[in-house]
Design a protein around this motif. Structure first.
Motif, PDB file in Angstrom:
ATOM      1  N   LEU A 119       0.880  -1.334  -0.077  1.00  0.00           N
ATOM      2  CA  LEU A 119       0.066   0.178  -0.067  1.00  0.00           C
ATOM      3  C   LEU A 119       0.839   1.286   0.002  1.00  0.00           C
ATOM      4  N   LEU A 120       0.579   2.359  -1.039  1.00  0.00           N
ATOM      5  CA  LEU A 120       0.994   3.461  -0.682  1.00  0.00           C
ATOM      6  C   LEU A 120      -0.118   4.704  -0.646  1.00  0.00           C
ATOM      7  N   ASN A 121       0.503   5.820   0.064  1.00  0.00           N
ATOM      8  CA  ASN A 121      -0.341   7.003  -0.154  1.00  0.00           C
ATOM      9  C   ASN A 121      -0.848   7.368  -1.380  1.00  0.00           C
ATOM     10  N   ASN A 122      -1.774   8.071  -1.266  1.00  0.00           N
ATOM     11  CA  ASN A 122      -2.342   8.502  -2.812  1.00  0.00           C
ATOM     12  C   ASN A 122      -1.491   9.668  -3.353  1.00  0.00           C
ATOM     13  N   GLN A 123      -0.665  10.238  -2.424  1.00  0.00           N
ATOM     14  CA  GLN A 123       0.288  11.369  -3.146  1.00  0.00           C
ATOM     15  C   GLN A 123       1.573  10.922  -3.868  1.00  0.00           C
ATOM     16  N   ASN A 124       1.572   9.507  -3.473  1.00  0.00           N
ATOM     17  CA  ASN A 124       2.961   9.007  -3.882  1.00  0.00           C
ATOM     18  C   ASN A 124       2.917   8.647  -5.204  1.00  0.00           C
ATOM     19  N   LYS A 125       3.736   9.052  -6.204  1.00  0.00           N
ATOM     20  CA  LYS A 125       3.791   8.711  -7.449  1.00  0.00           C
ATOM     21  C   LYS A 125       4.707   7.284  -7.775  1.00  0.00           C
ATOM     22  N   ASN A 200      -3.180   6.169   4.494  1.00  0.00           N
ATOM     23  CA  ASN A 200      -4.123   7.042   3.985  1.00  0.00           C
ATOM     24  C   ASN A 200      -3.658   8.437   4.467  1.00  0.00           C
ATOM     25  N   LYS A 201      -3.140   8.418   6.086  1.00  0.00           N
ATOM     26  CA  LYS A 201      -2.835   9.754   6.299  1.00  0.00           C
ATOM     27  C   LYS A 201      -1.591   9.943   6.507  1.00  0.00           C
ATOM     28  N   THR A 202      -0.465   9.219   6.056  1.00  0.00           N
ATOM     29  CA  THR A 202       0.885   9.215   6.116  1.00  0.00           C
ATOM     30  C   THR A 202       1.429   9.045   4.713  1.00  0.00           C
ATOM     31  N   PRO A 203       1.837  10.521   3.960  1.00  0.00           N
ATOM     32  CA  PRO A 203       2.392  10.224   2.618  1.00  0.00           C
ATOM     33  C   PRO A 203       3.505   9.554   2.557  1.00  0.00           C
ATOM     34  N   ASN A 204       4.593   9.476   3.530  1.00  0.00           N
ATOM     35  CA  ASN A 204       5.693   8.787   3.346  1.00  0.00           C
ATOM     36  C   ASN A 204       5.469   7.264   3.724  1.00  0.00           C
ATOM     37  N   ALA A 205       4.507   6.705   3.948  1.00  0.00           N
ATOM     38  CA  ALA A 205       4.432   5.307   4.452  1.00  0.00           C
ATOM     39  C   ALA A 205       4.058   4.337   3.282  1.00  0.00           C
TER      40      ALA A 205
END
Length: 315
Positions: A119-125, A200-205
């Motif tokens: 799983l990756l944060n939605n901000q992660n490209k 979901n709440k942590t962009p670098n996770a």
């Protein structure tokens, strides 16, 4: 008259005791009675779905599904707390010998092929990751997202699991790290759903959970999870591209193109053909395997036709 009444009351009491005994699980049959089973928390959604359908078909059966981390799941079986567990590995030789000494001869049935979703944060490209990259993340050789992609400014990589005693942790150490102890800092929540919320709440996770939690397209909970996070595509090659990276769909589990796959086993120590055996037989049957197929996992006991669809959109 009093004598007849006396025998009638006695007969009713015997029937009542018999019924109570059957409900308590002391005299269960393959389709009736009451039992508790323990499943690795990773597989809880599919096992609960199987139990719900089984009980709807056999209303005299009561199956209480308990969720626990992998270590506790096997400990419960070894302590004889339950007669049936669902887990991601067969018994070790040492565990088999333990049961054999007690005159128990466990039965193991492989019922499904599961996977570990990344799983990756939605901000992660950076949604394409190779097994080599994952290995370097676990071994502490890659600690920042910009080491994977120079344009990625999310900072330090935060690795997250469901539980320190979970099957997911053991599986990834075995399959990704090849048994080498990870040097990176690993964090754990308690449940798979908490991993989804954290990512979901942590962009670098980056989070790791069972595919079962995000694979059922008809399940509102799974669909809710998919809206919260991205599912990374994983490559066996050293460099991940759109052509060699795959998400944990059924077709890619079936062909082995998705590398992070594993099996689901039902392990029973029930010496008789009771409710535990009946439930195992149901899950392994055509009807039970169709429930697994619908959930997005891959059935293991029944032949299925899986069609691959080429997807050209960006992950």
């Amino acid at each position: 008259m009093k004598k007849v009444l006396k025998y009638s009351v006695l007969l009713i009491a015997i029937i009542a005791i018999s019924c109570k005994s059957n409900i308590s699980g002391t005299d269960d049959t393959p389709t009736s009675g009451s039992i508790s089973i323990i499943t690795d928390e990773t597989f809880a959604p599919i096992i609960q779905a199987e139990a719900d359908v089984f009980q709807s078909i056999y209303p005299l059966a009561n199956i209480h599904v308990i969720e626990k981390p992998e270590v506790e799941t096997y400990n419960s079986l070894l302590k004889d707390s339950v007669k049936l567990i669902i887990a991601s590995r067969p018994l070790t030789q040492e565990e088999k010998e333990f049961f054999n000494q007690k005159k128990y001869f466990p039965k193991e049935v492989k019922v499904a092929v599961d996977g570990v979703a990344v799983l990756l944060n939605n901000q992660n490209k950076d949604t394409l990751l190779s097994m080599e990259t994952l290995r370097k993340i676990f071994l502490g050789e890659i600690t920042e997202w910009n080491q994977i992609s120079g344009s990625n400014k999310l900072g330090k990589i935060k690795i997250l699991f469901d539980n320190p005693n979970s099957s997911t942790v053991r599986y990834l150490i075995d399959s990704v790290c090849k048994g080498v102890k990870p040097k990176a800092e690993l964090s754990a929540q308690q449940y798979n759903k908490q991993v989804v919320d954290y990512v979901n709440k942590t962009p670098n996770a980056i989070g790791f959970i069972g595919v079962n939690w995000v694979s059922d397209r008809d399940d509102t909970t799974a669909m809710g999870f998919l809206r919260k996070v991205k599912i990374a595509a994983i490559s066996k090659e050293s460099v991940a591209t759109y052509q060699n990276s795959y998400q944990p769909y059924q077709a890619y589990l079936a062909t082995g193109k998705y590398p992070l796959y594993r099996y689901i086993y039902m392990i029973s120590t029930d010496p008789k053909s009771g409710l535990a055996s009946g439930f195992v037989s149901f899950v392994a049957s055509d009807r039970g395997q169709r429930i697994i197929l619908k959930s997005g996992l891959l059935p293991a006991t029944q032949p299925v036709y899986i069609r691959e669809v080429q997807v050209t959109n960006e992950f």
